[in-house]
Design a protein around this motif. Structure first.
Motif, short mmCIF file in Angstrom:
data_model
loop_
_atom_site.label_atom_id
_atom_site.label_comp_id
_atom_site.label_asym_id
_atom_site.label_seq_id
_atom_site.Cartn_x
_atom_site.Cartn_y
_atom_site.Cartn_z
N LEU A 78 -8.10 29.58 -71.06
CA LEU A 78 -6.92 28.88 -71.59
C LEU A 78 -5.67 29.73 -71.44
O LEU A 78 -4.62 29.23 -71.03
N ARG A 79 -5.81 31.02 -71.72
CA ARG A 79 -4.64 31.90 -71.61
C ARG A 79 -4.18 32.01 -70.15
O ARG A 79 -2.98 32.02 -69.86
N ALA A 80 -5.13 32.05 -69.22
CA ALA A 80 -4.76 32.12 -67.81
C ALA A 80 -4.02 30.86 -67.38
O ALA A 80 -3.04 30.91 -66.63
N ASP A 81 -4.50 29.70 -67.89
CA ASP A 81 -3.82 28.43 -67.57
C ASP A 81 -2.41 28.42 -68.14
O ASP A 81 -1.47 27.95 -67.47
N ILE A 82 -2.28 28.91 -69.37
CA ILE A 82 -0.96 28.95 -70.00
C ILE A 82 -0.02 29.86 -69.22
O ILE A 82 1.14 29.51 -68.94
N ASP A 83 -0.51 31.02 -68.85
CA ASP A 83 0.33 31.97 -68.11
C ASP A 83 0.77 31.38 -66.77
O ASP A 83 1.91 31.56 -66.33
N GLN A 84 -0.14 30.69 -66.12
CA GLN A 84 0.18 30.08 -64.83
C GLN A 84 1.24 28.98 -65.00
O GLN A 84 2.19 28.87 -64.20
N THR A 85 1.07 28.16 -66.03
CA THR A 85 2.04 27.09 -66.29
C THR A 85 3.41 27.66 -66.63
O THR A 85 4.44 27.17 -66.16
N LEU A 86 3.41 28.72 -67.44
CA LEU A 86 4.67 29.36 -67.81
C LEU A 86 5.39 29.91 -66.59
O LEU A 86 6.61 29.75 -66.43
N ALA A 87 4.64 30.57 -65.73
CA ALA A 87 5.24 31.15 -64.52
C ALA A 87 5.86 30.07 -63.66
O ALA A 87 6.95 30.23 -63.11
N LYS A 88 5.16 28.95 -63.55
CA LYS A 88 5.69 27.84 -62.74
C LYS A 88 6.95 27.27 -63.36
O LYS A 88 7.92 26.96 -62.67
N MET A 89 6.93 27.12 -64.69
CA MET A 89 8.12 26.60 -65.38
C MET A 89 9.31 27.54 -65.19
O MET A 89 10.43 27.10 -64.95
N ARG A 90 9.07 28.84 -65.33
CA ARG A 90 10.17 29.80 -65.24
C ARG A 90 10.72 29.91 -63.83
O ARG A 90 11.85 30.36 -63.64
#
Length: 871
Positions: free
Chosen positions: A318-330
């Motif tokens: 879950l944390r890896a998914d969150i980090d990936q989504t955050l990076a894409k958003m940023r």
């Protein structure tokens, strides 16, 4: 009122009919063009441009004895060559300048060059030359073309923004803003073009790509940038738009107002319920009345609280998914318009916030459509009453609770709503505790007061306008005048060390960031404060800085002690007429308005707006699209001057359409304009031998022959109407159509030697010449000299029409029955309405259409039209 509307519509139809007829005549003549005319525009234009220069006709200084008039076209960016699309702007401005001179005004009409910029740097790299060389070569070509068209510029006042004597004052202004806290440095997410290697404004991002490299995806980076605090003047920028009403196009004022984007609302704090030490989340809303309908708090990916909120996520996947989504958003666009249309994406942080009005725990999400650059970087999602929130909450199955109910219909149900309810006129609050039953406006006041009283909120005004990021990571711009010292930090370059000059020995590759950063001789310097080693700022300024105050420098272009002499500016300002394209309606005009207010607060000027009037001309199209080198559909300005002469090009630009409308380029039409000028030249040439030595006009109108009276009547009536077109509405195309009609009337009266005295002929030809003078100045000067005048037209004022002569003795009136034309009458000009109606009813062509019917309404447009409404 009905008669007035008909009169206005009829006048418009007659204007258009006259324009169409004159254009068709010109085009027919153009196609029938024959060689052999003695009209030689190339020799005539060279002759008079030389005379103007020798006589210093367009050089001007302050003269308190005359009314002043400052007319200005937006300064061009010198790239490539000028085409006819460019020339429309300058032709319009030149006609205005020439008319005002003839009206007795002291006219300032300058020209300069917006000479810095990334395109010049890229072109220099591509062509293996220096940006200065490239730019100056283009400037020389631009000036050659503008001079070839005879534009009435005071070339002594010419400026070029890439010269140190100009950009020194960009740096001086920057330092004054730095002293006042209006210039500052901070980290910011920016649009970055990897091919340009520089920051792009939001307006330069098109469909996610660079505006200059349509195949290059724009990246988002966070870098240190310099900003100018435009938001400090947001309220003034909004309020002062009122002073521009009537002088600026309403469309432009609306665009400015929307860009600044004033919003009155409330700032509210939501406590974080289950994360120790977390600061409250602040949101700004214009609809605090909907707070009971909040389903979630949504943060921007860059919100400082996000890291703390997701720190408790222990599931690795879950944390890896969150980090990936955050990076894409940023890494996504920082352009709000792009996010409005993008698919809404988000994730739940696992934490909750407390609604301060009812204590409800709301889930805290992160969403891609919330930006740190706008508002607080956090929103409350109220899906029942906001389109964006509705889309997001529907996707993620968050509750939809209507809290504002429309009046007189069944209550809204969140489970069945297909769209949010956003129109709150007459609506009442529901499901909102003690505020149930209040109207929206009353609820907003009461709830904001409660938030203020309890300390978790307050009323606040915010603006869509953001501070102006002026840092650019390229060479060809104004160096930012600060240095960085390990001991003293950021240190301003002292005024007596300005300008900080761009070095010439720079390696330009277009890659790897700022070329200045790779130039040790520029970077390494001494701290002005401690004398120790320091490094220069290697960013350069946004080129909008150059164009934000250039029009003040025209008033005092060679001043080496100050940006300008305030007394000289006080004489010339405000700009009386500013002319440019609608593409500059937001940024250039907004930044120049901001700069004006800063200069006012520095004590340099006393006014608050730089331009009293603004005109935005239409584009020149070819093949249905705007002329553009990149589209390969340009018509070179110098080519047209060489083929037809400058006056023909000028006339065509003015005649093809009203100046605010787009025009489609037509080779046939420009040939028609060429042919018309030939005909005018030959007409004057036919009569110069008879009229050169006589004085124009006759002493007594009573002694006029019928032929003379008719010629003078149509000439003075044309002058009256052309004067109106110049003064009141800028309908240059209508004015030209009138002049063409006048030519046809005079030509139709030939031979003028039969029944028209030389004095009358000369008056007619002189007035025809003077009416053409602002639009085709070279030809008009030549004709004026042919008519026996030794002084140039610059010594002659605009002529006055004779009211008595301009009146028609007889007029033709159109007779309509129920709106359909049934006949025409020739009556005495000024005949009474009763007399006109009686003649209309007696006309055999009309009588049959009113026989045995009742006339229920009679509409008379004096000297134009009768409309009989019958049943």
């Amino acid at each position: 009122m009905a008669a007035e509307n008909i009169r206005g519509g009829e006048q418009g139809r007659q204007d258009q009919a006259r324009i169409d007829a004159a254009r068709q005549d010109a085009e027919r003549a153009g196609r029938a063009f024959q060689e052999g005319s003695k009209y030689d525009p190339w020799a005539i234009e060279a002759k008079w441009q030389k005379r103007w220069e020798e006589a210093k006709v367009f050089e001007t200084e302050a003269d308190p004895s005359k009314p002043k008039y400052y007319v200005l076209e937006m300064l061009p960016y010198p790239s490539g060559t000028l085409h006819m699309g460019h020339m429309r702007n300058y032709t319009i401005g030149d006609v205005v300048a020439r008319v005002k001179r003839m009206r007795g005004f002291n006219v300032l009409h300058p020209m300069g060059w917006d000479a810095f910029g990334l395109p010049a740097e890229n072109a220099a790299i591509k062509n293996n030359t220096h940006p200065r060389t490239w730019t100056n070569n283009n400037i020389a070509e631009f000036q050659r073309v503008l001079r070839r068209f005879g534009f009435s510029y005071d070339w002594r006042r010419e400026i070029s923004t890439c010269e140190p004597e100009y950009y020194r004052w960009n740096q001086w202004f920057f330092l004054r803003m730095l002293e006042r806290g209006l210039a500052y440095r901070k980290k910011s997410r920016v649009n970055w073009c990897p091919k340009c290697c520089t920051v792009l404004a939001n307006e330069q991002v098109v469909n996610g790509n660079c505006w200059r490299h349509e195949d290059t995806l724009v990246e988002v980076r966070e870098i240190e940038q310099w900003f100018l605090k435009t938001t400090a003047y947001a309220e003034q920028l909004i309020d002062d738009l009122k002073t521009l009403e009537g002088g600026w196009p309403e469309r432009v004022i609306t665009m400015q107002r929307n860009w600044i984007g004033k919003s009155v609302g409330a700032r509210v704090k939501f406590g974080v319920a289950d994360v120790a030490g977390a600061q409250p989340i602040e949101i700004f809303t214009t609809r605090i009345d909907t707070i009971y309908g909040a389903s979630a708090i949504i943060l921007a990916a860059g919100h400082p609280l996000v890291a703390k909120l997701i720190a408790g996520v222990t599931d690795k996947k879950l944390r890896a998914d969150i980090d990936q989504t955050l990076a894409k958003m940023r890494a996504s666009s920082v352009k709000a318009e792009d996010l409005e249309t993008a698919e809404k994406v988000g994730f739940f942080t696992g934490a909750h916030a407390t609604n301060p009005f009812n204590g409800e725990k709301l889930p805290i999400w992160v969403g891609n459509f919330v930006l740190m650059e706008y508002g607080t970087g956090a929103i409350m999602a109220v899906p029942a009453h906001d389109e964006r929130d509705f889309e997001f909450c529907k996707k993620y199955d968050l509750p939809i609770r209507p809290v504002v109910q429309p009046d007189g219909v069944a209550p809204l149900d969140g489970a069945t709503m297909k769209a949010p309810f956003v129109d709150h006129g007459g609506a009442k609050l529901a499901n909102s505790g003690p505020y149930n039953g209040l109207g929206v406006d009353d609820a907003i006041v009461a709830m904001a007061a409660h938030a203020t009283e309890k300390g978790f909120g307050q009323r606040e005004t915010t603006y869509r306008l953001k501070d102006w990021g002026v840092s650019r990571q390229r060479y060809w711009g104004t160096p930012i005048p600060v240095v960085y010292c390990e001991k003293d930090g950021i240190v301003a370059v002292p005024d007596d060390q300005l300008p900080v000059v761009l070095p010439k020995d720079v390696a330009l590759t277009g890659e790897g960031g700022s070329p200045l950063a790779a130039t040790p001789s520029f970077v390494n310097t001494t701290c002005p404060k401690c004398g120790g080693p320091a490094r220069r700022e290697t960013d350069t300024m946004d080129t909008f800085v150059d164009s934000s105050w250039y029009f003040y420098r025209y008033c005092d272009p060679h001043n080496d002690k100050a940006p300008f002499d305030s007394k000289k500016v006080a004489y010339w300002f405000q700009i009386d007429q500013y002319i440019g394209g609608i593409t500059h309606a937001i940024l250039h005009l907004l930044y120049s308005r901001f700069w004006c207010k800063v200069m006012r607060d520095l004590g340099l000027i006393t006014h608050s707006e730089p331009a009293a009037r603004l005109f935005t001309q239409g584009m020149v199209l070819k093949g249905g699209t705007a002329m553009s080198k990149s589209k390969g559909n340009i018509v070179g300005a110098i080519d047209m001057a060489q083929k037809y002469g400058a006056d023909t090009g000028r006339l065509y630009m003015l005649f093809a359409n009203q100046p605010e409308r787009d025009l489609e380029w037509s080779e046939d039409s420009i040939e028609g304009s060429w042919r018309f000028l030939n005909k005018v030249y030959r007409m004057v040439e036919r009569h110069v031998a008879d009229v050169r030595g006589v004085k124009a006009g006759v002493a007594a109108a009573a002694g006029l022959s019928t032929k003379e009276r008719k010629l003078l009547q149509v000439t003075h009536d044309t002058l009256r109407r052309v004067t109106q077109d110049f003064d009141a509405r800028w309908h240059f195309n209508s004015a030209i159509a009138l002049i063409m009609t006048l030519y046809n009337e005079v030509d139709g009266a030939e031979p003028l030697t039969d029944g028209v005295r030389p004095e009358v002929r000369k008056e007619v030809l002189e007035l025809l010449t003077l009416m053409l003078a602002p639009m085709t100045p070279h030809l008009a000067e030549e004709l004026w000299e042919m008519l026996g005048h030794s002084g140039g037209l610059w010594t002659v004022g605009w002529p006055s029409f004779n009211e008595a002569l301009a009146k028609e003795d007889e007029v033709e009136i159109v007779v309509q029955v129920n709106g359909r034309v049934r006949g025409k009458l020739v009556v005495q000009a000024g005949m009474s309405e009763a007399g006109v109606i009686a003649k209309a009813l007696a006309d055999p062509a009309v009588a049959g259409h009113v026989a045995n019917k009742h006339v229920v309404k009679q509409i008379v447009v004096p000297n134009k039209l009768v409309n009989l409404v019958v049943k």
